[in-house]
Design an enzyme around this catalytic site. Structure first.
Site, PDB file in Angstrom:
ATOM      1  N   THR A 124      49.617  40.625  52.315  1.00  0.00           N
ATOM      2  CA  THR A 124      48.868  41.888  52.325  1.00  0.00           C
ATOM      3  C   THR A 124      48.207  42.050  53.688  1.00  0.00           C
ATOM      4  O   THR A 124      47.396  41.212  54.078  1.00  0.00           O
ATOM      5  CB  THR A 124      47.802  41.875  51.224  1.00  0.00           C
ATOM      6  OG1 THR A 124      48.458  41.646  49.983  1.00  0.00           O
ATOM      7  CG2 THR A 124      47.046  43.198  51.158  1.00  0.00           C
ATOM      8  N   LEU A 256      40.221  48.054  31.989  1.00  0.00           N
ATOM      9  CA  LEU A 256      39.027  48.771  31.566  1.00  0.00           C
ATOM     10  C   LEU A 256      38.144  47.808  30.772  1.00  0.00           C
ATOM     11  O   LEU A 256      37.349  48.216  29.944  1.00  0.00           O
ATOM     12  CB  LEU A 256      39.446  49.970  30.714  1.00  0.00           C
ATOM     13  CG  LEU A 256      38.538  51.185  30.742  1.00  0.00           C
ATOM     14  CD1 LEU A 256      38.392  51.731  32.155  1.00  0.00           C
ATOM     15  CD2 LEU A 256      39.055  52.279  29.820  1.00  0.00           C
ATOM     16  N   CYS A 266      42.373  38.281  46.010  1.00  0.00           N
ATOM     17  CA  CYS A 266      42.969  39.564  46.415  1.00  0.00           C
ATOM     18  C   CYS A 266      42.017  40.741  46.337  1.00  0.00           C
ATOM     19  O   CYS A 266      41.617  41.295  47.354  1.00  0.00           O
ATOM     20  CB  CYS A 266      44.200  39.845  45.570  1.00  0.00           C
ATOM     21  SG  CYS A 266      45.540  38.719  45.935  1.00  0.00           S
ATOM     22  N   LYS A 269      38.705  40.898  48.700  1.00  0.00           N
ATOM     23  CA  LYS A 269      38.933  40.943  50.159  1.00  0.00           C
ATOM     24  C   LYS A 269      39.835  42.105  50.540  1.00  0.00           C
ATOM     25  O   LYS A 269      39.709  42.651  51.634  1.00  0.00           O
ATOM     26  CB  LYS A 269      39.452  39.608  50.680  1.00  0.00           C
ATOM     27  CG  LYS A 269      40.824  39.172  50.186  1.00  0.00           C
ATOM     28  CD  LYS A 269      41.904  39.288  51.239  1.00  0.00           C
ATOM     29  CE  LYS A 269      43.223  38.770  50.679  1.00  0.00           C
ATOM     30  NZ  LYS A 269      44.398  39.319  51.294  1.00  0.00           N
TER      31      LYS A 269
HETATM   32  C1  UDX Z   1      45.524  41.177  41.568  1.00  0.00           C
HETATM   33  C2  UDX Z   1      46.482  42.331  41.226  1.00  0.00           C
HETATM   34  O1  UDX Z   1      46.538  42.547  39.830  1.00  0.00           O
HETATM   35  C3  UDX Z   1      47.853  42.027  41.769  1.00  0.00           C
HETATM   36  O2  UDX Z   1      48.729  43.094  41.503  1.00  0.00           O
HETATM   37  C4  UDX Z   1      47.735  41.803  43.248  1.00  0.00           C
HETATM   38  O3  UDX Z   1      48.971  41.510  43.805  1.00  0.00           O
HETATM   39  C5  UDX Z   1      46.747  40.686  43.548  1.00  0.00           C
HETATM   40  O4  UDX Z   1      45.498  40.977  42.943  1.00  0.00           O
HETATM   41  P1  UDX Z   1      45.011  38.766  40.540  1.00  0.00           P
HETATM   42  O5  UDX Z   1      44.043  38.575  41.654  1.00  0.00           O
HETATM   43  O6  UDX Z   1      45.917  37.646  40.173  1.00  0.00           O
HETATM   44  O7  UDX Z   1      45.958  40.011  40.875  1.00  0.00           O
HETATM   45  O8  UDX Z   1      44.153  39.112  39.254  1.00  0.00           O
HETATM   46  P2  UDX Z   1      44.046  40.274  38.161  1.00  0.00           P
HETATM   47  O9  UDX Z   1      44.696  39.841  36.919  1.00  0.00           O
HETATM   48  O10 UDX Z   1      44.455  41.570  38.725  1.00  0.00           O
HETATM   49  O11 UDX Z   1      42.466  40.257  37.899  1.00  0.00           O
HETATM   50  C6  UDX Z   1      41.557  40.537  38.960  1.00  0.00           C
HETATM   51  C7  UDX Z   1      40.136  40.372  38.537  1.00  0.00           C
HETATM   52  O12 UDX Z   1      39.711  41.469  37.740  1.00  0.00           O
HETATM   53  C8  UDX Z   1      39.826  39.124  37.705  1.00  0.00           C
HETATM   54  O13 UDX Z   1      38.632  38.547  38.219  1.00  0.00           O
HETATM   55  C9  UDX Z   1      39.623  39.647  36.313  1.00  0.00           C
HETATM   56  O14 UDX Z   1      38.756  38.835  35.571  1.00  0.00           O
HETATM   57  C10 UDX Z   1      39.037  41.019  36.599  1.00  0.00           C
HETATM   58  N1  UDX Z   1      39.236  42.000  35.528  1.00  0.00           N
HETATM   59  C11 UDX Z   1      40.497  42.392  35.179  1.00  0.00           C
HETATM   60  C12 UDX Z   1      38.137  42.559  34.880  1.00  0.00           C
HETATM   61  O15 UDX Z   1      36.995  42.229  35.196  1.00  0.00           O
HETATM   62  N2  UDX Z   1      38.351  43.505  33.899  1.00  0.00           N
HETATM   63  C13 UDX Z   1      39.578  43.913  33.552  1.00  0.00           C
HETATM   64  O16 UDX Z   1      39.675  44.755  32.670  1.00  0.00           O
HETATM   65  C14 UDX Z   1      40.686  43.337  34.189  1.00  0.00           C
END
Ligand code: UDX
Length: 439
Positions: A124, A256, A266, A269
């Site tokens: 990225t 949500l 990811c 940052k």
């Molecule tokens: C994310 C993107 O989903 C992915 O497409 C991208 O390439 C990299 O970043 P990831 O970091 O693995 O992936 O985690 P993700 O499952 O997206 O969750 C991100 C954060 O959001 C987590 O800390 C999770 O706990 C939080 N989250 C997710 C919430 O607080 N509420 C939600 O409803 C969903």
């Protein structure tokens, strides 16, 4: 399937990509500058937790389709298509992305490219990076313009990395000409045959798809967490609110989930790097809402600490706090920008005796926060606790019995930072159950 593929950088993204490309039938050579990581991978020992990846790694080490090296010479001689999967962390002390590893990858590889090949960026990066790298590649490579570049952002989620790589929602490729597009159509032929949309764009559009997607996801989470703040002020229940919103299929229920908010390597940052880049481009106003998205997210951590302190009568001093969870989300051992670990460290700094347990992230948590205490199990971490904080929604924590936990804690106080425990069940077992955004 003539192409031989290489993968530069074997972290969460690169190791997964390498093993999955071998699964798709390619001969793959993975490179990392970290010799220890390469030795472990070459021995079939995955250096991080990712469900389903280790068996794939072992299978293709055995099949001979997957090998690892630390030598760029070997890599350049081997590959026709080189995937760049190195990290782009946040720069220390500023919002912008640190491109040191991307620069190093291109600068090491390019001078060794003596026959036509395609370099494919998956990391990225700030919009504009690909154009700059394409020029540098052509300039530094002995083969000149025949060392071409494509940008192919990666959308995998930790915890689902194998599935997301083998069966992605969509493939996006940023190219300057048709040749690289054709090569990538061949590389991803099996995925395209499954009906996966293959979107061809220019460099800046392809780069933007990734950060725009992450900005949207972060915004959705912060939106519901902003609603949680309003719920807290009014006695409303944000989980009911979220459920009701989710039935509108224009809104949808995914991302949500109200709670402690987002973390990881990811989302945090990437939205900051996006704001920094927008500033350089003179369009910072377009993304000023992301500053609020970030602020809402950070406020959830502060609110969690405040709620825990409130339950303890106003001070952490001399009180024992059991923390369940250290990873930024379940099914991962990643603690980068983890809300759970952040809350634990902040309570310790305020005088609390904090013990943390996580099913997979203990090693990384200890390295990141060596001053915290760590328990051997969930029960061990909450022994003698005056308050229990549920901060990462591992299935193991969801399935805990309130009665069993009650036998080891000092006081039956629990704060559910992820809104997944059943309040009725905990309350009927005599617990004082509190959650973010709920009465
Ligand atoms: C994310 C993107 O989903 C992915 O497409 C991208 O390439 C990299 O970043 P990831 O970091 O693995 O992936 O985690 P993700 O499952 O997206 O969750 C991100 C954060 O959001 C987590 O800390 C999770 O706990 C939080 N989250 C997710 C919430 O607080 N509420 C939600 O409803 C969903």
């Amino acid at each position: 399937m003539a192409q031989r593929l290489t993968v530069i950088g074997t972290g969460y993204l690169g190791a997964t990509h390498a093993a999955c490309m071998a699964e798709l039938g390619f001969d793959v050579l993975g490179l990392d500058v970290d010799k220890k990581k390469i030795d472990r991978l070459a021995a079939g020992d995955l250096p991080f937790f990712e469900p389903g990846l280790e068996p794939l790694l072992q299978r293709h080490l055995a099949s001979g389709r997957l090998r690892f090296t630390t030598s760029y010479e070997e890599l350049a001689a081997f590959g026709d298509v080189h995937f760049v999967c190195v990290g782009t962390p946040q720069k220390a002390g500023e919002y912008a992305a640190d491109l040191t590893y991307v620069d190093a990858a291109i600068n090491s590889l390019a001078p060794l490219l003596e026959r036509p090949c395609l370099v494919v960026g998956k990391s990225t990066v700030p919009v504009g990076t690909a154009a700059m790298l394409a020029d540098r590649l052509a300039e530094l490579a002995p083969v000149g313009e025949h060392a071409r570049l494509a940008w192919n952002p990666e959308f995998l989620r930790e915890g689902f990395a194998v599935k997301d790589t083998l069966h992605p929602d969509r493939l996006v490729v940023g190219v300057r000409s048709e040749g690289p597009e054709q090569i990538l159509r061949e590389v991803y032929a099996a995925t395209i045959a499954e009906g996966t949309p293959f979107i061809v764009a220019d460099y800046p559009t392809a780069e933007l798809v990734k950060v725009a997607a992450n900005a949207f996801l972060a915004t959705k989470i912060s939106f519901i967490n902003a609603m949680a703040e309003v719920c807290e002020a009014t006695g409303a229940d944000v989980t009911k609110l979220s459920e009701a919103l989710s039935h509108d299929d224009r809104i949808g229920g995914k991302f949500l989930g109200p709670g402690l908010g987002f973390g990881g390597g990811c989302l945090p940052k990437d939205i900051r790097a996006f704001m920094a880049r927008a500033g350089e481009l003179g369009v910072d106003q377009a993304l000023s809402f992301l500053r609020e998205v970030d602020a809402i997210n950070i406020r959830r951590r502060i609110r969690m600490v405040d709620l825990a302190r409130e339950l303890l009568g106003g001070s952490f001093t001399g009180r024992t706090v059991g923390v369940l969870g250290a990873a930024f989300k379940p099914n991962s051992d990643d603690v980068r920008d983890s809300p759970a670990l952040d809350v634990a460290a902040s309570i310790r700094a305020q005088g609390g005796h904090v013990t943390v347990y996580d099913p997979q992230a203990m090693h990384n948590a200890r390295r990141a926060q060596p001053d915290l205490k760590y328990g051997e199990s969930a029960l061990d971490a909450v022994r003698g606790a005056h308050v229990v904080l549920h901060l990462t929604e591992w299935a193991e924590f969801r399935e805990m019995s309130p009665d069993t936990l009650a036998t080891v804690v000092a006081e039956r106080n629990i704060v559910d930072g992820r809104n997944v425990l059943d309040p009725e069940q905990w309350r009927s077992a005599g617990w004082n159950y509190r959650a973010l955004g709920r009465p």
